[in-house]
Write a protein that holds these residues in place. Sequence first.
Motif, PDB file in Angstrom:
ATOM      1  N   ARG A 168      14.872  65.559 -48.943  1.00  0.00           N
ATOM      2  CA  ARG A 168      16.286  65.330 -48.645  1.00  0.00           C
ATOM      3  C   ARG A 168      17.175  66.298 -49.423  1.00  0.00           C
ATOM      4  NH1 ARG A 168      18.403  59.741 -50.368  1.00  0.00           N
ATOM      5  NH2 ARG A 168      16.589  59.050 -49.224  1.00  0.00           N
ATOM      6  N   VAL A 169      16.849  66.504 -50.699  1.00  0.00           N
ATOM      7  CA  VAL A 169      17.743  67.359 -51.500  1.00  0.00           C
ATOM      8  C   VAL A 169      17.559  68.832 -51.138  1.00  0.00           C
ATOM      9  CG1 VAL A 169      16.750  66.000 -53.393  1.00  0.00           C
ATOM     10  CG2 VAL A 169      17.255  68.278 -53.823  1.00  0.00           C
ATOM     11  N   PHE A 178      14.165  53.908 -41.738  1.00  0.00           N
ATOM     12  CA  PHE A 178      14.951  55.009 -41.162  1.00  0.00           C
ATOM     13  C   PHE A 178      14.042  56.193 -40.849  1.00  0.00           C
ATOM     14  CE2 PHE A 178      15.081  55.518 -45.770  1.00  0.00           C
ATOM     15  CZ  PHE A 178      14.927  56.883 -45.976  1.00  0.00           C
ATOM     16  N   LEU A 179      14.506  57.031 -39.918  1.00  0.00           N
ATOM     17  CA  LEU A 179      13.727  58.199 -39.506  1.00  0.00           C
ATOM     18  C   LEU A 179      14.041  59.378 -40.422  1.00  0.00           C
ATOM     19  CD1 LEU A 179      14.256  58.141 -35.626  1.00  0.00           C
ATOM     20  CD2 LEU A 179      12.447  57.051 -36.954  1.00  0.00           C
ATOM     21  N   SER A 180      13.047  60.260 -40.567  1.00  0.00           N
ATOM     22  CA  SER A 180      13.245  61.442 -41.383  1.00  0.00           C
ATOM     23  C   SER A 180      12.438  62.586 -40.776  1.00  0.00           C
ATOM     24  CB  SER A 180      12.767  61.149 -42.816  1.00  0.00           C
ATOM     25  OG  SER A 180      12.749  62.324 -43.584  1.00  0.00           O
ATOM     26  N   GLY A 181      12.871  63.814 -41.047  1.00  0.00           N
ATOM     27  CA  GLY A 181      12.108  64.968 -40.564  1.00  0.00           C
ATOM     28  C   GLY A 181      12.989  66.073 -40.031  1.00  0.00           C
ATOM     29  N   HIS A 194       8.809  61.225 -39.240  1.00  0.00           N
ATOM     30  CA  HIS A 194       8.475  60.315 -40.336  1.00  0.00           C
ATOM     31  C   HIS A 194       9.348  59.064 -40.269  1.00  0.00           C
ATOM     32  CE1 HIS A 194       6.887  63.950 -42.828  1.00  0.00           C
ATOM     33  NE2 HIS A 194       6.036  63.549 -41.899  1.00  0.00           N
ATOM     34  N   LEU A 195       8.736  57.950 -40.614  1.00  0.00           N
ATOM     35  CA  LEU A 195       9.422  56.668 -40.626  1.00  0.00           C
ATOM     36  C   LEU A 195       9.393  56.182 -42.074  1.00  0.00           C
ATOM     37  CD1 LEU A 195      10.714  54.728 -38.742  1.00  0.00           C
ATOM     38  CD2 LEU A 195       8.489  53.890 -38.034  1.00  0.00           C
ATOM     39  N   MET A 196      10.569  56.070 -42.691  1.00  0.00           N
ATOM     40  CA  MET A 196      10.620  55.709 -44.107  1.00  0.00           C
ATOM     41  C   MET A 196      10.904  54.216 -44.260  1.00  0.00           C
ATOM     42  SD  MET A 196      10.143  58.830 -44.656  1.00  0.00           S
ATOM     43  CE  MET A 196      10.179  59.255 -46.385  1.00  0.00           C
TER      44      MET A 196
END
Length: 345
Positions: A226-227, A70-73, A88-90
């Motif tokens: 994330r948090v 999944f993507l993140s950022g 980012h790719l998690m």
Amino acid sequence: GCSAPLGTPQVKSSPLRCLTLQEKLLSHSSQLAVPEIQASLVPQLARSICTQLQNFLRSKFPELPFGRLFLSGALLDGLEVLAADHIHLMLPVVLDAGLWSLISGEDTVVRDPQYWMIKRIDLGYFPRGCSPWDRFIVGRYLSSSVLNETLHKLLVASINWPAIGGLLGCAIHPVVASRELKLEVKHDQVELSITLFPVVEMEDKVLLAVPPEGLVENLWLESFYRVEVSRVKELDAGDSGARQLCLRILNGVCRSQPSLHKLGGSPVTHVILHLSDTASDWAEENLADRFQQVLEELVASLEKGVLPSYFNPKINLFSGLLEEEIDEMGFVLYRAISEPEVLLK
């Protein structure tokens, strides 16, 4: 008393009236948007690459239970400013909870609360080979380095990027020299770097395969991204606050001032979270006051060389900075306290 004759205005309204900091901040925030083409194309390209990579991993390592990439950022959380040129790719590493346990970095040779070790347990009952991840064990611990090396070889040597790039209408190059798992993507309309992070979610922790330079190769870095983002959003939702607006402006400042790059993202977010515990009013009309306060808090933290993580006060978010970087940032921000506008140029 007032000596001006009645009927004449006290102050000539001049078009050159000085803008207040509040007005400057609001006007500045409207210039921070990511260009439309990047905002739509970057996640789209990254998702397509994500799918291709997932398919490749499934066929190459059918026995390894990787979760869905999944993507993140910041871009996906509405916090990206100025340009969307990295994402980012998690890659979830799905462990069998009964075979692994976490050991805090404080209890290891590194004595660092940011890191964790993932220990293989119950080898008596479940000998090596019972977990598909056992091939990445070094001295009874799941090695972030060995996993990264395997994936690095894969990205650099095994995947047919020219074919995938041809399919997606872009050129994709793995970065060979980097310790990170990195892809550079060039499309007619956007350029983008994608960093891949193996991630373990266990015992309410999110751990990334980011071992520290040259030390122990079994360490996993705890991520609060994330948090911290969801906490800021929650607080804003609760009081219609302007924390995210403040954060975006500060991210823009850190992005456009080279000496402040490393303060953008997490450090600034944690300062805003700490301040939210004490400064109660985050309404947009108080943006200038809060912005000024964040600068003051940052300067005070830089003077001490310590910014405690909001979620674990034992972690110092400045621990990775060099002394000269801290001095330089402190100098730039200290000058800005008396004239915050200089940061918005």
